[in-house]
Design a protein around this motif. Structure first.
Motif, PDB file in Angstrom:
ATOM      1  N   LYS A 303       0.865  -1.215  -0.160  1.00  0.00           N
ATOM      2  CA  LYS A 303       0.026  -0.130   0.018  1.00  0.00           C
ATOM      3  C   LYS A 303       0.685   1.329   0.087  1.00  0.00           C
ATOM      4  O   LYS A 303       0.546   2.288  -0.505  1.00  0.00           O
ATOM      5  CB  LYS A 303      -0.923   0.061   1.103  1.00  0.00           C
ATOM      6  N   THR A 304       2.146   1.093   0.590  1.00  0.00           N
ATOM      7  CA  THR A 304       2.975   2.350   0.884  1.00  0.00           C
ATOM      8  C   THR A 304       3.189   2.878  -0.711  1.00  0.00           C
ATOM      9  O   THR A 304       3.169   4.083  -0.881  1.00  0.00           O
ATOM     10  CB  THR A 304       4.325   2.146   1.567  1.00  0.00           C
ATOM     11  N   ASP A 398      -3.025   6.278   6.720  1.00  0.00           N
ATOM     12  CA  ASP A 398      -2.554   4.883   6.625  1.00  0.00           C
ATOM     13  C   ASP A 398      -3.125   4.137   7.775  1.00  0.00           C
ATOM     14  O   ASP A 398      -3.063   4.656   9.065  1.00  0.00           O
ATOM     15  CB  ASP A 398      -1.028   4.831   6.592  1.00  0.00           C
ATOM     16  N   GLU A 399      -3.457   2.762   7.648  1.00  0.00           N
ATOM     17  CA  GLU A 399      -3.917   1.952   8.750  1.00  0.00           C
ATOM     18  C   GLU A 399      -4.948   2.624   9.696  1.00  0.00           C
ATOM     19  O   GLU A 399      -4.443   2.420  10.992  1.00  0.00           O
ATOM     20  CB  GLU A 399      -2.456   1.425   9.312  1.00  0.00           C
ATOM     21  N   GLY A 555       2.317  -2.049   9.900  1.00  0.00           N
ATOM     22  CA  GLY A 555       3.256  -1.445   8.870  1.00  0.00           C
ATOM     23  C   GLY A 555       4.803  -1.678   9.024  1.00  0.00           C
ATOM     24  O   GLY A 555       5.425  -1.729   7.969  1.00  0.00           O
TER      25      GLY A 555
HETATM   26 MG    MG Z   1       1.500  -0.366   5.457  1.00  0.00          MG
END
Ligand code: MG
Ligand code: ADP
Length: 692
Positions: A303-304, A398-399, A555
């Motif tokens: 995803k990054t 994120d997350e 992550g």
């Molecule tokens: Mg990630």
């Protein structure tokens, strides 16, 4: 005839009672209509005394054959009642002289209550009763008796009296309660009308199958459940429409050289899934309205990179990008990734986290407002009120699937000149599809459904912590072979301090047991710089074993780590365990995860651990988690209101969600006039609150 809506229209409701009713969330006649019984009692049949069973409430009738006041530990009135089949005792701890006189020998009585085993055989404590003049009198209860949730100061009796009045008004269509479903739905979905459904549920006939009602399967219940879910769905549609009506910068360019340079310098090429999702995002970013997109991708799906690719479009157009992570460790890691990827391309990457203080913080804020920092990475601190951006075009979260709808709405304040930043939300916690459609109806979703090549599956075993020494030996062997390992300490205690203490103790023990290995420790109470230093040491393989709390849950990316021990896995949710486990299996080496549990395990724990051993598919695991723990846990504190349902139950009614989708779309497009009243009826207060 005027339709009524105020509680004061009812007999016996003065200002004081009305105020008490508010405690039950009853503000008007409509609320009262929707205040449904939570169970029913069958008082229509008279049970012979010999047929009474302990704990089974029943109606009985008989003749009083004796009435005595007993002076035991507590004074009580014991009344013996007999019918042709046997005798039972009624016991009153509270009674007055009139009652005592009334319950005299020879009096015929009918009563209702729950028999229990007592000193004198079956006894009924404080039954509801009435004196009768002959056994021929028929019980006047041809219907099941509703039991409502009451509260202090409001008795069941009093509520029933209110409901009787309301039902009467409802029956004569005198309550202001329009049926908001389109007429054709009753045939199409086989649903009763609203009034019919309500009247039935307040007063079901005695031939009703109570099991069906207990399971929420009765058509009358479905009618109301659908309506409530629909109201929630529509309120999200409405929120979304409001946001989509705002203006945003459209990042339209014939080419994005920054993106090309980013991809050229990477040691790998994006997967097909990454490319597809990037296209979906780019299409949104090229619109003059805010993107609202959720990207779901299992741990390790990359995803990054997708976030970085999206950032390129905004940066290329001269806009700032903000990337927010839920923990400092993860934010730090993103900072180093983004610096490595973007600084060579001439992009200035800035940093802002809560722990940044004093001069450093001022300087960071200055860079953000001046526009010197183009890509800003950080934690929640990024979105504090005092942080002003020069030209923010894209927000990436994120997350953080737990980020609330209303929290996100507030982000629009971060734009400039009336332009609202686009929003991209990324999560590895896959929400089952049906649930996602309901909980995230305000978002578009993309799924990265492919892992980068070269990953090897993680083998997962569950081992009792009585075999701890063996596991320590295994860590020894793996690390001696050049691998790295995580040892994750979990504690159920809310207190972070205790968690950290446990991790410290474990690290101490492991250092003693594994004296030739380099053992590091990271937990939430360490200073950001310390944490970062330890993570960096681990990443650079200056540490072999990292003892950690669940701060490494999301992550963290160290491909050489191929062994993970998780202590007390039974204390964590499946999705969380899956997340944790996703820290290994990132390189090409075969990876292992050991769930070190405290025996004996409960059956549920065994089931859950089995799910993890069987599967590495985040979606499957989430489905199972949903089954085992219910949707509240999965959705977390996300403020969709779905956790505050009055009649529907997301777990029980999950199979209705696709139907709710269809219905919501029909109303939205064909019956827009029903939307506001539906939302008002079911969300009322909270909806008004959300819009301020
Ligand atoms: Mg990630
Ligand atoms: P997550 O989706 O869990 O956030 P990350 O973005 O951390 O996953 O990516 C996991 C690892 O996979 C990182 O080391 C990243 O560099 C690597 N990666 C990402 N995309 C690819 C790709 N297309 N091919 C190979 N490796 C990739």
């Amino acid at each position: 005839m005027d339709k009524l809506s105020k509680l004061s229209a009812l007999k016996g409701v003065g200002p004081k009672f009305a105020e008490q009713l508010q405690r039950l969330n009853i503000h008007n006649l409509t609320d009262l209509c929707f205040h449904l019984p939570f169970r029913y009692e069958d008082r229509s049949r008279i049970v012979p005394i010999a047929g009474l069973q302990s704990m089974r409430p029943a109606v009985l009738q008989g003749e009083i054959r004796g009435s005595t006041v007993l002076f035991g530990k507590r004074r009580s009135l014991l009344v013996k009642v007999q019918d042709a089949t046997g005798t039972v005792s009624l016991r009153f701890y509270h009674f007055n002289a009139a009652q005592k006189a009334q319950l005299h020998t020879g009096q015929l009585i009918r009563c209702y209550g729950e028999p229990r085993r007592g000193a004198s055989g079956l006894e009924i404590y404080h039954p509801e009763y009435q004196c009768i003049s002959s056994f021929d009198e028929q019980p006047d209860e041809p219907r099941l008796t509703p039991v409502y949730s009451a509260t202090e100061g409001i008795s069941q009796q009093r509520l029933r009296l209110l409901h009787e009045q309301v039902n009467d008004l409802l029956e004569h269509n005198r309550i202001d309660l329009p049926d908001l479903f389109p007429e054709e739905w009753s045939a199409q979905w086989r649903l009763p009308g609203l009034r019919e459904a309500l009247l039935f549920l307040h007063n079901p006939s005695t031939d009703t199958n109570l099991k069906t009602i207990e399971m929420g399967q009765h058509p009358a219940q479905k009618r109301l459940i659908l309506e409530e879910l629909l109201a929630h769905q529509l309120s999200l549609f409405k929120l979304r429409a409001q946001v989509k009506a705002d203006a945003s910068p459209a990042f339209v360019l014939p080419k994005y050289p920054l993106l090309e340079s980013l991809l050229t310098q990477l040691p790998f090429t994006p997967t097909n899934a990454q490319q597809r999702v990037h296209q979906e995002i780019l299409t949104d970013l090229q619109q003059p309205h805010p993107m609202l997109r959720l990207v779901q991708g299992d741990v390790g799906s990359g995803k990054t990179l997708v976030a970085a690719m999206a950032a390129c479009a905004a940066l290329q157009c001269g806009y700032q990008v903000a990337l927010m992570a839920p923990t400092e460790i993860l934010a730090e890691q993103h900072l180093s990734t983004m610096r490595a990827w973007f600084e060579p391309l001439g992009i200035n990457v800035g940093w802002l986290a809560g722990k940044l203080k004093g001069k450093a913080r001022e300087a960071a804020m200055q860079d953000i407002i001046a526009g010197d920092a183009q890509f800003i990475v950080g934690t929640h601190a990024l979105f504090q009120e005092e942080v002003a951006f020069a030209k923010l075009g894209l927000i990436i979260i994120d997350e953080q699937h737990r980020f609330g709808v209303h929290q996100r709405l507030s982000l629009k304040e971060k734009g400039r000149d009336g332009l609202v930043p686009h929003q991209l939300i990324m999560t590895a916690t896959p929400i089952p599809r049906t649930l996602a459609m309901s909980a995230y109806a305000d978002l578009d979703t993309s799924v990265i459904d492919e892992l980068p090549p070269g990953r090897s599956p993680i083998s997962t075993v569950a081992i009792s912590d009585q075999r701890r020494p063996e596991i320590i030996q295994r860590v020894q062997e793996a690390c001696s072979d050049g691998a790295q390992a995580y040892w994750v300490c979990t504690l159920i205690e809310e207190s972070e301090a205790l968690q950290c203490q446990a991790a410290e103790n474990t690290a101490e023990d492991l250092r003693l047991a594994l004296s030739n290995l380099r053992v590091g420790l990271v937990h939430g109470r360490m200073k950001a710089a310390e944490k970062a230093a330890v993570m960096d040491d681990f990443k650079q393989h200056r540490l072999d074993l990292l003892v950690a709390t669940t701060v490494i849950e999301v992550g963290v990316d160290v491909p050489n780590a191929s062994l993970m021990i998780i202590e007390n896995p039974e204390r964590l949710g499946l999705a969380q365990l899956h997340q944790l486990r996703g820290r290994v299996g990132r390189g090409s080496a075969k990876s292992h995860c050991v769930l070190l549990y405290k025996s004996p395990l409960s059956l549920t724990s065994k089931q859950r651990i089995q799910v993890l051993r069987d599967s590495q598919d985040g979606f499957y695991i989430a489905e199972q988690d949903l089954q085992i723990r219910g949707p509240g846990e999965l959705l977390g504190t996300r403020q969709t209101g779905l956790q505050m349902l009055r009649i529907a139950d997301l777990q029980r009614d999950a199979d209705l969600l696709p139907q709710v989708q269809t219905m919501a779309n029909q109303l939205w497009h064909n019956y827009p006039q029903t939307i506001a009243p539906l939302i008002e009826r079911w969300l009322g207060e909270s909806e008004r609150f959300a819009n301020v």
